[in-house]
Design a protein around this motif. Structure first.
Motif, PDB file in Angstrom:
ATOM      1  N   MET A   1     -11.985  41.658 -18.894  1.00  0.00           N
ATOM      2  CA  MET A   1     -11.607  42.982 -18.427  1.00  0.00           C
ATOM      3  C   MET A   1     -11.939  43.112 -16.952  1.00  0.00           C
ATOM      4  O   MET A   1     -13.019  42.790 -16.510  1.00  0.00           O
ATOM      5  N   GLN A   2     -11.006  43.586 -16.167  1.00  0.00           N
ATOM      6  CA  GLN A   2     -11.264  43.849 -14.755  1.00  0.00           C
ATOM      7  C   GLN A   2     -11.680  45.307 -14.636  1.00  0.00           C
ATOM      8  O   GLN A   2     -10.864  46.202 -14.733  1.00  0.00           O
ATOM      9  N   THR A   3     -12.975  45.513 -14.417  1.00  0.00           N
ATOM     10  CA  THR A   3     -13.491  46.882 -14.428  1.00  0.00           C
ATOM     11  C   THR A   3     -12.980  47.709 -13.261  1.00  0.00           C
ATOM     12  O   THR A   3     -12.998  48.918 -13.327  1.00  0.00           O
ATOM     13  N   GLN A   4     -12.518  47.069 -12.194  1.00  0.00           N
ATOM     14  CA  GLN A   4     -12.062  47.849 -11.070  1.00  0.00           C
ATOM     15  C   GLN A   4     -10.611  48.322 -11.230  1.00  0.00           C
ATOM     16  O   GLN A   4     -10.167  49.196 -10.521  1.00  0.00           O
ATOM     17  N   ASN A   5      -9.870  47.742 -12.176  1.00  0.00           N
ATOM     18  CA  ASN A   5      -8.457  48.079 -12.305  1.00  0.00           C
ATOM     19  C   ASN A   5      -8.086  48.717 -13.630  1.00  0.00           C
ATOM     20  O   ASN A   5      -6.981  49.176 -13.796  1.00  0.00           O
ATOM     21  N   GLN A   6      -8.987  48.718 -14.587  1.00  0.00           N
ATOM     22  CA  GLN A   6      -8.618  49.126 -15.932  1.00  0.00           C
ATOM     23  C   GLN A   6      -9.745  49.939 -16.564  1.00  0.00           C
ATOM     24  O   GLN A   6     -10.911  49.573 -16.463  1.00  0.00           O
ATOM     25  N   LEU A   7      -9.383  51.028 -17.206  1.00  0.00           N
ATOM     26  CA  LEU A   7     -10.382  51.814 -17.927  1.00  0.00           C
ATOM     27  C   LEU A   7     -10.841  51.039 -19.151  1.00  0.00           C
ATOM     28  O   LEU A   7     -10.051  50.333 -19.776  1.00  0.00           O
ATOM     29  N   PRO A   8     -12.111  51.169 -19.505  1.00  0.00           N
ATOM     30  CA  PRO A   8     -12.568  50.480 -20.716  1.00  0.00           C
ATOM     31  C   PRO A   8     -11.949  51.121 -21.955  1.00  0.00           C
ATOM     32  O   PRO A   8     -11.709  52.330 -21.991  1.00  0.00           O
ATOM     33  N   SER A   9     -11.694  50.300 -22.956  1.00  0.00           N
ATOM     34  CA  SER A   9     -11.193  50.843 -24.228  1.00  0.00           C
ATOM     35  C   SER A   9     -12.321  51.635 -24.878  1.00  0.00           C
ATOM     36  O   SER A   9     -13.483  51.550 -24.463  1.00  0.00           O
ATOM     37  N   ALA A  10     -12.000  52.364 -25.921  1.00  0.00           N
ATOM     38  CA  ALA A  10     -13.018  53.154 -26.620  1.00  0.00           C
ATOM     39  C   ALA A  10     -14.104  52.247 -27.187  1.00  0.00           C
ATOM     40  O   ALA A  10     -15.294  52.582 -27.132  1.00  0.00           O
ATOM     41  N   GLU A  11     -13.695  51.076 -27.699  1.00  0.00           N
ATOM     42  CA  GLU A  11     -14.663  50.130 -28.257  1.00  0.00           C
ATOM     43  C   GLU A  11     -15.572  49.577 -27.159  1.00  0.00           C
ATOM     44  O   GLU A  11     -16.784  49.448 -27.339  1.00  0.00           O
ATOM     45  N   GLU A  12     -14.974  49.212 -26.022  1.00  0.00           N
ATOM     46  CA  GLU A  12     -15.755  48.684 -24.910  1.00  0.00           C
ATOM     47  C   GLU A  12     -16.719  49.745 -24.375  1.00  0.00           C
ATOM     48  O   GLU A  12     -17.874  49.432 -24.063  1.00  0.00           O
ATOM     49  N   ALA A  13     -16.260  50.984 -24.282  1.00  0.00           N
ATOM     50  CA  ALA A  13     -17.120  52.065 -23.794  1.00  0.00           C
ATOM     51  C   ALA A  13     -18.299  52.283 -24.737  1.00  0.00           C
ATOM     52  O   ALA A  13     -19.440  52.449 -24.287  1.00  0.00           O
ATOM     53  N   ALA A  14     -18.031  52.264 -26.033  1.00  0.00           N
ATOM     54  CA  ALA A  14     -19.108  52.469 -27.009  1.00  0.00           C
ATOM     55  C   ALA A  14     -20.132  51.339 -26.941  1.00  0.00           C
ATOM     56  O   ALA A  14     -21.342  51.574 -26.967  1.00  0.00           O
ATOM     57  N   LEU A  15     -19.648  50.104 -26.822  1.00  0.00           N
ATOM     58  CA  LEU A  15     -20.551  48.958 -26.720  1.00  0.00           C
ATOM     59  C   LEU A  15     -21.356  49.010 -25.422  1.00  0.00           C
ATOM     60  O   LEU A  15     -22.558  48.748 -25.414  1.00  0.00           O
ATOM     61  N   ALA A  16     -20.706  49.365 -24.324  1.00  0.00           N
ATOM     62  CA  ALA A  16     -21.394  49.465 -23.034  1.00  0.00           C
ATOM     63  C   ALA A  16     -22.482  50.533 -23.087  1.00  0.00           C
ATOM     64  O   ALA A  16     -23.583  50.334 -22.561  1.00  0.00           O
ATOM     65  N   LYS A  17     -22.180  51.657 -23.726  1.00  0.00           N
ATOM     66  CA  LYS A  17     -23.174  52.731 -23.846  1.00  0.00           C
ATOM     67  C   LYS A  17     -24.394  52.259 -24.638  1.00  0.00           C
ATOM     68  O   LYS A  17     -25.538  52.479 -24.236  1.00  0.00           O
ATOM     69  N   LEU A  18     -24.151  51.586 -25.743  1.00  0.00           N
ATOM     70  CA  LEU A  18     -25.237  51.057 -26.563  1.00  0.00           C
ATOM     71  C   LEU A  18     -26.060  50.026 -25.782  1.00  0.00           C
ATOM     72  O   LEU A  18     -27.296  50.068 -25.784  1.00  0.00           O
ATOM     73  N   CYS A  19     -25.380  49.115 -25.099  1.00  0.00           N
ATOM     74  CA  CYS A  19     -26.067  48.095 -24.304  1.00  0.00           C
ATOM     75  C   CYS A  19     -26.894  48.736 -23.195  1.00  0.00           C
ATOM     76  O   CYS A  19     -28.025  48.311 -22.926  1.00  0.00           O
ATOM     77  N   SER A  20     -26.350  49.747 -22.553  1.00  0.00           N
ATOM     78  CA  SER A  20     -27.068  50.444 -21.490  1.00  0.00           C
ATOM     79  C   SER A  20     -28.360  51.052 -22.017  1.00  0.00           C
ATOM     80  O   SER A  20     -29.420  50.922 -21.404  1.00  0.00           O
ATOM     81  N   GLN A  21     -28.275  51.700 -23.167  1.00  0.00           N
ATOM     82  CA  GLN A  21     -29.456  52.330 -23.751  1.00  0.00           C
ATOM     83  C   GLN A  21     -30.501  51.294 -24.151  1.00  0.00           C
ATOM     84  O   GLN A  21     -31.695  51.473 -23.899  1.00  0.00           O
ATOM     85  N   GLU A  22     -30.057  50.212 -24.762  1.00  0.00           N
ATOM     86  CA  GLU A  22     -30.997  49.175 -25.205  1.00  0.00           C
ATOM     87  C   GLU A  22     -31.643  48.464 -24.022  1.00  0.00           C
ATOM     88  O   GLU A  22     -32.841  48.207 -24.024  1.00  0.00           O
ATOM     89  N   LEU A  23     -30.849  48.162 -23.002  1.00  0.00           N
ATOM     90  CA  LEU A  23     -31.389  47.482 -21.833  1.00  0.00           C
ATOM     91  C   LEU A  23     -32.348  48.390 -21.065  1.00  0.00           C
ATOM     92  O   LEU A  23     -33.404  47.950 -20.618  1.00  0.00           O
TER      93      LEU A  23
END
Length: 150
Positions: free
Chosen positions: A1-23
């Protein structure tokens, strides 16, 4: 995924949120370096030493992705085109050109092109934010003075 050109999908956003909290929960801010374990595709675990400052930045990136935003990393010393600068300020290119021509944001020319330092854009944004907060405080004081009940 190119984060500068594309919005994250709902699944990617949910995973990123979880990873952010855990990290963020395991980030040891008193240390200069932290060791992370990463598992490759074959299941082998690798230990990686990372500066805590890079981990903090990773948490910030994951947090932004977690709320559905795209992310673009720009080095502080970077020189941007007028279109890139306009995109970062969320204004049109003609509006940015007017800000440059009015001396609101410093720039220099490279050939026939204007170049804007990222640090100068940050300074402009900070100055604008301070001005907005001062205006808001003045309006609040005026509301109180006139007894408008806000």
């Amino acid at each position: 995924m190119q984060t500068q050109n594309q919005l994250p999908s709902a699944e990617e956003a949910a995973l990123a949120k979880l990873c952010s909290q855990e990290l963020a929960a395991i980030l040891e801010t008193k240390e200069q370096v932290q060791t992370l374990s990463v598992q490759d595709q074959s299941g082998e675990t690798h230990s990686v030493n990372m500066p805590v400052s890079a981990l903090r930045m990773l948490v910030d990136v994951l947090t932004e992705l977690g709320v559905g935003n795209t992310v673009k990393l720009v080095p502080i010393h970077a020189e941007l085109t007028t279109q890139e600068a306009a995109d970062l300020l969320n204004v049109s290119r003609p509006t940015l050109i007017k800000l440059l021509d009015d001396g609101e944001i410093p720039f220099h020319r490279s050939g026939n092109r204007r170049k804007v330092r990222f640090a100068d854009l940050q300074h402009y944004q900070e100055t604008l934010e301070k001005s907005r907060l001062n205006t808001l405080e003045e309006l609040t004081a005026l509301d109180q003075e006139l007894g408008l009940g806000y």
